[in-house]
Write an enzyme that holds these catalytic residues in place. Structure first.
Site, PDB file in Angstrom:
ATOM      1  N   GLY A  14       0.779  -1.241   0.000  1.00 59.16           N
ATOM      2  CA  GLY A  14       0.000   0.000   0.000  1.00 59.16           C
ATOM      3  C   GLY A  14       0.806   1.283   0.000  1.00 59.16           C
ATOM      4  N   SER A  15       2.014   1.268  -0.564  1.00 58.27           N
ATOM      5  CA  SER A  15       2.777   2.521  -0.567  1.00 58.27           C
ATOM      6  C   SER A  15       2.174   3.539  -1.539  1.00 58.27           C
ATOM      7  CB  SER A  15       4.258   2.273  -0.864  1.00 58.27           C
ATOM      8  OG  SER A  15       4.445   1.874  -2.194  1.00 58.27           O
ATOM      9  N   ASN A  16       1.599   3.059  -2.641  1.00 61.04           N
ATOM     10  CA  ASN A  16       0.917   4.000  -3.542  1.00 61.04           C
ATOM     11  C   ASN A  16      -0.363   4.541  -2.907  1.00 61.04           C
ATOM     12  OD1 ASN A  16       2.222   4.400  -6.294  1.00 61.04           O
ATOM     13  ND2 ASN A  16       2.443   2.188  -5.978  1.00 61.04           N
ATOM     14  N   ARG A  67     -15.382 -15.096 -10.006  1.00 56.25           N
ATOM     15  CA  ARG A  67     -14.829 -13.740 -10.128  1.00 56.25           C
ATOM     16  C   ARG A  67     -15.964 -12.728 -10.276  1.00 56.25           C
ATOM     17  NH1 ARG A  67      -9.807 -12.764 -11.166  1.00 56.25           N
ATOM     18  NH2 ARG A  67      -9.396 -14.798 -12.062  1.00 56.25           N
ATOM     19  N   MET A  92      -3.994  -7.237  -6.789  1.00 57.27           N
ATOM     20  CA  MET A  92      -3.469  -8.406  -7.507  1.00 57.27           C
ATOM     21  C   MET A  92      -4.568  -9.387  -7.931  1.00 57.27           C
ATOM     22  SD  MET A  92      -0.396  -7.519  -7.574  1.00 57.27           S
ATOM     23  CE  MET A  92       0.567  -8.921  -8.073  1.00 57.27           C
ATOM     24  N   ARG A  93      -5.655  -8.869  -8.481  1.00 56.02           N
ATOM     25  CA  ARG A  93      -6.710  -9.741  -9.020  1.00 56.02           C
ATOM     26  C   ARG A  93      -7.034  -9.305 -10.436  1.00 56.02           C
ATOM     27  NH1 ARG A  93      -7.476 -14.258  -7.027  1.00 56.02           N
ATOM     28  NH2 ARG A  93      -9.645 -14.357  -7.720  1.00 56.02           N
ATOM     29  N   LEU A  95      -9.652  -8.610 -13.319  1.00 52.85           N
ATOM     30  CA  LEU A  95     -11.015  -8.097 -13.192  1.00 52.85           C
ATOM     31  C   LEU A  95     -11.873  -8.600 -14.347  1.00 52.85           C
ATOM     32  CD1 LEU A  95      -9.803  -4.506 -12.365  1.00 52.85           C
ATOM     33  CD2 LEU A  95     -10.774  -6.145 -10.730  1.00 52.85           C
ATOM     34  N   HIS A 111       1.355   0.954 -13.017  1.00 56.76           N
ATOM     35  CA  HIS A 111       2.148  -0.224 -13.398  1.00 56.76           C
ATOM     36  C   HIS A 111       3.619   0.184 -13.485  1.00 56.76           C
ATOM     37  CE1 HIS A 111       2.993  -4.084 -15.248  1.00 56.76           C
ATOM     38  NE2 HIS A 111       3.738  -3.427 -16.130  1.00 56.76           N
ATOM     39  N   GLU A 176       6.575   6.445  -8.919  1.00 60.14           N
ATOM     40  CA  GLU A 176       5.163   6.048  -8.828  1.00 60.14           C
ATOM     41  C   GLU A 176       4.423   6.945  -7.847  1.00 60.14           C
ATOM     42  OE1 GLU A 176       4.230   1.877  -8.313  1.00 60.14           O
ATOM     43  OE2 GLU A 176       6.161   1.285  -9.124  1.00 60.14           O
TER      44      GLU A 176
HETATM   45  C1  GRF Z   1       3.582  -1.076  -7.420  1.00 61.88           C
HETATM   46  O1  GRF Z   1       4.864  -1.281  -7.945  1.00 61.88           O
HETATM   47  C2  GRF Z   1       2.585  -0.852  -8.518  1.00 61.88           C
HETATM   48  O2  GRF Z   1       3.135  -0.211  -9.642  1.00 61.88           O
HETATM   49  C3  GRF Z   1       2.177  -2.255  -8.885  1.00 61.88           C
HETATM   50  O3  GRF Z   1       2.153  -2.954  -7.667  1.00 61.88           O
HETATM   51  C4  GRF Z   1       3.031  -2.326  -6.742  1.00 61.88           C
HETATM   52  C5  GRF Z   1       2.220  -2.001  -5.527  1.00 61.88           C
HETATM   53  O4  GRF Z   1       3.009  -1.462  -4.501  1.00 61.88           O
HETATM   54  N1  GRF Z   1       0.916  -2.270  -9.583  1.00 61.88           N
HETATM   55  P1  GRF Z   1       2.314  -0.779  -3.253  1.00 61.88           P
HETATM   56  O5  GRF Z   1       1.378  -1.815  -2.651  1.00 61.88           O
HETATM   57  O6  GRF Z   1       1.582   0.430  -3.748  1.00 61.88           O
HETATM   58  O7  GRF Z   1       3.432  -0.431  -2.319  1.00 61.88           O
END
Ligand code: GRF
Length: 224
Positions: A14-16, A67, A92-93, A95, A111, A176
């Site tokens: 969840g860093s983004n 799904r 990570m699913r 859709l 991405h 990102e």
């Molecule tokens: C990131 O590198 C994003 O680009 C990719 O998955 C990763 C998620 O990282 N889709 P975080 O959970 O946001 O730290």
């Protein structure tokens, strides 16, 4: 100011999500997070959202037979919270087509490559293996085919001679965290229009200089 209502979907670190939480904490930022959903109960992203006082839901895909049922549940929850834009942030699913159609041009993803190169997983290693001189990250609208859809913003990151997949991923992640909030801002400000597979930015200011890697040595260029 009426803010754009975001739902953020995570599966892990969840860093983004954190970058979006931090951006939204500025009073002048034109968006707010109304809901965070994880498909994994132990995702650290859920803790980040709780710490920020944002409503969270865990919709565990393992509890659904298909799904389609899982996706219907997510859409129902996001609709209840008034979601206007879905932000996938390490979700990570895959859709369903129906889910993508429902949120068409209202769902974005980040991405860690310069799309359309290097879709899927392990993309930093794929970039190193291909010997490209730049990689980076992309925020794009979501289409049913994985890691495809109109591109909103990209950051290019030079690949260094001694890079590993981990060191490259680390430098890309820094970018990102800058471009994801910027993409949300552009959309919230009404500056992104989508025509087919192409997004255009109103008042688009592009950098005027190229990046060259390896760097040019002064005087090494022959002019004809
Ligand atoms: C990131 O590198 C994003 O680009 C990719 O998955 C990763 C998620 O990282 N889709 P975080 O959970 O946001 O730290």
């Amino acid at each position: 100011m009426e803010k754009l209502k975001l739902a953020v979907l995570v599966s892990g670190r969840g860093s983004n999500l954190q970058a979006l939480i931090d951006a939204c904490s500025a009073p002048s930022f034109p968006a707010e997070i109304v809901l965070v959903i994880s498909n994994k109960p132990d995702a650290h992203g859920l803790t980040r959202a709780e710490d920020a006082g944002i409503p969270t839901l865990c919709i565990d895909h393992k509890n659904y037979e298909s799904r389609a049922e899982f996706d219907v549940q997510m859409t129902a929850a996001m609709t209840t919270f008034g979601t206007e834009l879905v932000c996938l942030a390490g979700f990570m699913r895959l859709l369903s087509d129906e889910f993508c159609a429902h949120w068409h041009d209202r769902m974005i993803n980040i991405h860690p490559s310069l799309l359309p190169s290097f879709k899927g997983l392990d993309v930093q290693q794929a970039a190193l293996d291909a010997g490209v001189r730049f990689s980076g990250c992309t925020v794009h609208y979501v289409r049913p085919e994985m890691d495809s859809g109109p591109i909103i913003i990209q950051a290019a990151v030079p690949i260094l001679a001694d890079d590993t997949a981990a060191s490259l991923a680390e430098r890309i992640l820094v970018e990102e965290h800058m471009i994801y909030p910027e993409a949300v801002r552009l959309i919230a400000d009404g500056r992104v229009t989508v025509t087919g597979d192409c997004a255009r930015i109103l008042d688009h200011t592009a950098p005027t200089h190229s990046l060259v890697n390896p760097a040019l040595k002064f005087g090494s260029i022959t002019k004809f």
